[in-house]
Design a protein around this motif. Sequence first.
Motif, PDB file in Angstrom:
ATOM      1  N   GLU A   3       0.866  -1.291  -0.017  1.00  0.00           N
ATOM      2  CA  GLU A   3       0.124  -0.074   0.051  1.00  0.00           C
ATOM      3  C   GLU A   3       0.991   1.254  -0.081  1.00  0.00           C
ATOM      4  N   GLU A   4       1.905   1.078   0.686  1.00  0.00           N
ATOM      5  CA  GLU A   4       2.744   2.254   0.719  1.00  0.00           C
ATOM      6  C   GLU A   4       3.518   2.527  -0.622  1.00  0.00           C
ATOM      7  N   LEU A   5       3.598   1.313  -1.183  1.00  0.00           N
ATOM      8  CA  LEU A   5       4.261   1.412  -2.219  1.00  0.00           C
ATOM      9  C   LEU A   5       3.510   2.131  -3.524  1.00  0.00           C
ATOM     10  N   GLN A   6       2.277   1.661  -3.293  1.00  0.00           N
ATOM     11  CA  GLN A   6       1.197   2.174  -4.311  1.00  0.00           C
ATOM     12  C   GLN A   6       1.174   3.659  -3.884  1.00  0.00           C
ATOM     13  N   ARG A   7       0.815   4.015  -2.867  1.00  0.00           N
ATOM     14  CA  ARG A   7       0.931   5.437  -2.356  1.00  0.00           C
ATOM     15  C   ARG A   7       2.045   5.994  -3.055  1.00  0.00           C
ATOM     16  N   LEU A   8       3.186   5.386  -2.847  1.00  0.00           N
ATOM     17  CA  LEU A   8       4.528   6.116  -3.121  1.00  0.00           C
ATOM     18  C   LEU A   8       4.338   6.333  -4.881  1.00  0.00           C
ATOM     19  N   GLN A   9       3.950   5.301  -5.422  1.00  0.00           N
ATOM     20  CA  GLN A   9       3.810   5.626  -6.781  1.00  0.00           C
ATOM     21  C   GLN A   9       2.897   6.327  -7.190  1.00  0.00           C
TER      22      GLN A   9
END
Length: 183
Positions: A3-9
Motif C-alpha cells: 500500500e505504501e508502495l502504491q501510495r508512493l507510486q
Amino acid sequence: MLEELQRLQAYIGVLKTRINHYESENAALSTAKQTAEEQHHAQIVQRNGIITAKQDEIENLTEQLSSTQAQFQQLNQDATALADRYSRLEKSCTDLKNRFQEILAERNELRILKEKMLNDQRMNQHEIQTLKQERERLLQKNEHAKAKVEAIIQRLAILGTAQDHHAQEIQQLAHPAEVSEEG
C-alpha cells in the motif's frame, strides 16, 4: 507495504505530472523570457539606432547652426560696411550738392560780370567811335586851318618882299618842324 508502495507510486505519478507541468511551464517561461529578451534587445537596438540618428541630426543641426552663425556674422559685417559706405556716400553727396551750389553761385556772378563787361565794352566801343569821329573832325579842322594858313602865306608872299620877313616868321610859326629841318 504494498500500500505504501502504491501510495508512493501515486505520489511519484503526481510528482511526475507536476514536474511535467512545471517543466512545460518552465519551458513556456523560458520561451517567453527569451522572446522578451529578444524583444528587449530589438527595442534596445532600435532605440540605439534612433539615438544614433538623433545624434547625427544633432550634429547636422550643430553644423548648420555654426554655418548660420558664421553667415550671420558675415552679414552683420557686410551691413556695417554698407552702412559706413552709405554714410560716406551721403557725405559725398552733400559735399557735391554744396559744391554744385557754389558753382551755380559762381556762374551767376560770372554772368553778372559778363553782362557788366559787355555793357562796358559797348560803352567803350561807343566812346572809341565818338573819339574817332572827334579825331576825324579835328583832323579836318586841322587840314582846313593849314589850308587857310598856307593861303595867307601865299597872299603875304604876293604882297611883297618887304613883308617877306614877316611871311617867313609866320611860316615858321605855321610849320616849326620844317624850319628846324632847314636850319
